[in-house]
Design a protein around this motif. Sequence first.
Motif, PDB file in Angstrom:
ATOM      1  N   ALA B   4       1.121  -1.311   0.169  1.00  0.00           N
ATOM      2  CA  ALA B   4      -0.230   0.022  -0.151  1.00  0.00           C
ATOM      3  C   ALA B   4       1.238   1.431  -0.195  1.00  0.00           C
ATOM      4  O   ALA B   4       2.015   1.401   0.908  1.00  0.00           O
ATOM      5  CB  ALA B   4      -0.802  -0.172   1.009  1.00  0.00           C
ATOM      6  N   VAL B   6       0.679   5.181   0.193  1.00  0.00           N
ATOM      7  CA  VAL B   6      -0.061   5.796   1.142  1.00  0.00           C
ATOM      8  C   VAL B   6       0.330   7.263   1.729  1.00  0.00           C
ATOM      9  O   VAL B   6       1.762   7.515   1.792  1.00  0.00           O
ATOM     10  CB  VAL B   6      -0.824   5.697   2.838  1.00  0.00           C
ATOM     11  CG1 VAL B   6      -1.589   6.629   3.241  1.00  0.00           C
ATOM     12  CG2 VAL B   6      -1.046   4.148   3.311  1.00  0.00           C
ATOM     13  N   TYR B  42       4.301   9.950   3.292  1.00  0.00           N
ATOM     14  CA  TYR B  42       4.171   8.954   2.251  1.00  0.00           C
ATOM     15  C   TYR B  42       4.794   7.582   2.755  1.00  0.00           C
ATOM     16  O   TYR B  42       6.014   7.899   3.185  1.00  0.00           O
ATOM     17  CB  TYR B  42       5.397   9.258   0.751  1.00  0.00           C
ATOM     18  CG  TYR B  42       5.248   8.411  -0.030  1.00  0.00           C
ATOM     19  CD1 TYR B  42       4.263   7.795  -1.100  1.00  0.00           C
ATOM     20  CD2 TYR B  42       6.165   7.600  -0.446  1.00  0.00           C
ATOM     21  CE1 TYR B  42       4.880   6.834  -1.399  1.00  0.00           C
ATOM     22  CE2 TYR B  42       6.773   6.955  -1.189  1.00  0.00           C
ATOM     23  CZ  TYR B  42       5.798   5.892  -1.697  1.00  0.00           C
ATOM     24  OH  TYR B  42       4.941   4.881  -2.807  1.00  0.00           O
ATOM     25  N   GLU B  56      -7.183  -3.244   2.137  1.00  0.00           N
ATOM     26  CA  GLU B  56      -7.828  -2.027   1.749  1.00  0.00           C
ATOM     27  C   GLU B  56      -8.695  -1.320   3.135  1.00  0.00           C
ATOM     28  O   GLU B  56      -8.302  -0.556   3.358  1.00  0.00           O
ATOM     29  CB  GLU B  56      -8.727  -1.503   0.397  1.00  0.00           C
ATOM     30  CG  GLU B  56      -9.134  -0.280  -0.364  1.00  0.00           C
ATOM     31  CD  GLU B  56      -9.748  -0.247  -1.419  1.00  0.00           C
ATOM     32  OE1 GLU B  56      -9.800  -1.439  -1.131  1.00  0.00           O
ATOM     33  OE2 GLU B  56     -10.232   0.989  -1.335  1.00  0.00           O
ATOM     34  N   ILE B  59      -5.771  -0.896   5.558  1.00  0.00           N
ATOM     35  CA  ILE B  59      -5.069   0.226   5.333  1.00  0.00           C
ATOM     36  C   ILE B  59      -6.680   1.684   5.935  1.00  0.00           C
ATOM     37  O   ILE B  59      -5.711   2.467   6.441  1.00  0.00           O
ATOM     38  CB  ILE B  59      -4.994   0.561   3.820  1.00  0.00           C
ATOM     39  CG1 ILE B  59      -3.909  -0.754   3.707  1.00  0.00           C
ATOM     40  CG2 ILE B  59      -4.020   1.955   3.666  1.00  0.00           C
ATOM     41  CD1 ILE B  59      -2.412  -0.571   4.377  1.00  0.00           C
ATOM     42  N   LYS B  60      -7.027   1.855   5.354  1.00  0.00           N
ATOM     43  CA  LYS B  60      -8.399   2.231   5.857  1.00  0.00           C
ATOM     44  C   LYS B  60      -8.455   3.054   7.437  1.00  0.00           C
ATOM     45  O   LYS B  60      -8.310   3.852   7.920  1.00  0.00           O
ATOM     46  CB  LYS B  60      -9.950   2.656   5.386  1.00  0.00           C
ATOM     47  CG  LYS B  60     -10.255   2.397   3.619  1.00  0.00           C
ATOM     48  CD  LYS B  60     -11.646   2.243   3.305  1.00  0.00           C
ATOM     49  CE  LYS B  60     -11.763   3.044   2.053  1.00  0.00           C
ATOM     50  NZ  LYS B  60     -13.191   2.217   1.960  1.00  0.00           N
ATOM     51  N   CYS B  63      -5.384   4.342   8.989  1.00  0.00           N
ATOM     52  CA  CYS B  63      -5.402   6.126   8.954  1.00  0.00           C
ATOM     53  C   CYS B  63      -5.872   6.326   9.157  1.00  0.00           C
ATOM     54  O   CYS B  63      -5.902   7.608   9.652  1.00  0.00           O
ATOM     55  CB  CYS B  63      -5.343   6.310   7.157  1.00  0.00           C
ATOM     56  SG  CYS B  63      -4.455   5.538   5.696  1.00  0.00           S
ATOM     57  N   TYR B  75      -6.140  11.409   3.805  1.00  0.00           N
ATOM     58  CA  TYR B  75      -4.742  11.091   3.092  1.00  0.00           C
ATOM     59  C   TYR B  75      -5.132  10.007   1.404  1.00  0.00           C
ATOM     60  O   TYR B  75      -6.765  10.041   1.435  1.00  0.00           O
ATOM     61  CB  TYR B  75      -5.157   9.613   3.692  1.00  0.00           C
ATOM     62  CG  TYR B  75      -5.974   8.401   4.223  1.00  0.00           C
ATOM     63  CD1 TYR B  75      -6.880   9.195   5.091  1.00  0.00           C
ATOM     64  CD2 TYR B  75      -6.330   7.313   3.164  1.00  0.00           C
ATOM     65  CE1 TYR B  75      -7.610   8.383   5.503  1.00  0.00           C
ATOM     66  CE2 TYR B  75      -7.807   7.133   3.868  1.00  0.00           C
ATOM     67  CZ  TYR B  75      -8.386   7.235   5.124  1.00  0.00           C
ATOM     68  OH  TYR B  75      -8.903   6.166   5.827  1.00  0.00           O
ATOM     69  N   SER B  76      -5.176   9.292   0.431  1.00  0.00           N
ATOM     70  CA  SER B  76      -5.353   8.643  -0.145  1.00  0.00           C
ATOM     71  C   SER B  76      -3.816   7.816  -0.544  1.00  0.00           C
ATOM     72  O   SER B  76      -3.189   7.723   0.360  1.00  0.00           O
ATOM     73  CB  SER B  76      -5.350   9.551  -1.935  1.00  0.00           C
ATOM     74  OG  SER B  76      -3.560  10.053  -1.547  1.00  0.00           O
ATOM     75  N   TYR B  77      -4.256   6.639  -0.973  1.00  0.00           N
ATOM     76  CA  TYR B  77      -4.319   5.183  -1.600  1.00  0.00           C
ATOM     77  C   TYR B  77      -3.895   4.762  -2.317  1.00  0.00           C
ATOM     78  O   TYR B  77      -4.881   4.849  -2.687  1.00  0.00           O
ATOM     79  CB  TYR B  77      -3.936   5.040  -0.224  1.00  0.00           C
ATOM     80  CG  TYR B  77      -5.406   4.121   0.533  1.00  0.00           C
ATOM     81  CD1 TYR B  77      -5.652   3.340  -0.914  1.00  0.00           C
ATOM     82  CD2 TYR B  77      -6.163   4.723   1.186  1.00  0.00           C
ATOM     83  CE1 TYR B  77      -7.145   2.335  -0.424  1.00  0.00           C
ATOM     84  CE2 TYR B  77      -7.237   4.119   1.256  1.00  0.00           C
ATOM     85  CZ  TYR B  77      -7.525   2.698   0.535  1.00  0.00           C
ATOM     86  OH  TYR B  77      -9.617   3.036  -0.249  1.00  0.00           O
TER      87      TYR B  77
END
Lengths: 84, 84
Positions: B4, B6, B42, B56, B59-60, B63, B75-77
């Motif tokens: 991932a 991020v 990053y 996913e 990761i969410k 974050c 954030y985005s990934y």
Amino acid sequence: MFLAKVYITYKKGVLDPQGSTVKKALGTMGFDTIEDVRVGKYMEIMLEEKEKDVAEQKIKEMCDKVLTNPVIEEYSYDILEVRK
Amino acid sequence: MFLAKVYITYKKGVLDPQGSTVKKALGTMGFDTIEDVRVGKYMEIMLEEKEKDVAEQKIKEMCDKVLTNPVIEEYSYDILEVRK
């Protein structure tokens, strides 16, 4: 006008204590499937240029001369055209 | 196994003193076409998961709970499958 997204990371093999700390912290919170965490820098640079080539060359120059330490860091970037 | 990537940035409107400093420093070095610089974080997180959906979701969760401050950051990934 161009937006450069610059990603700066430690080179492979360079110790990343911040990454290890984040990994450990996440581990204690139950995220136990994490293999590795590397922490880097991310920059968004908006450039008032007309040519993409010129923008790209400037970004490279900034990265090589100022934004990164070439001994331990490496970088990559994306350059997007932006309409005002 | 998933990697991932991020990207964490300050929300629009949030003051970014580090970005301003970088912009000023670059300006004094002759890079005078810079409109704006925003500095973010990053991270590359390697996850030992079999399903992309699960990776996913984790990761969410990381974050939202730990890696970012939702008051001032967003954030985005990207999530990529990686073969060992």
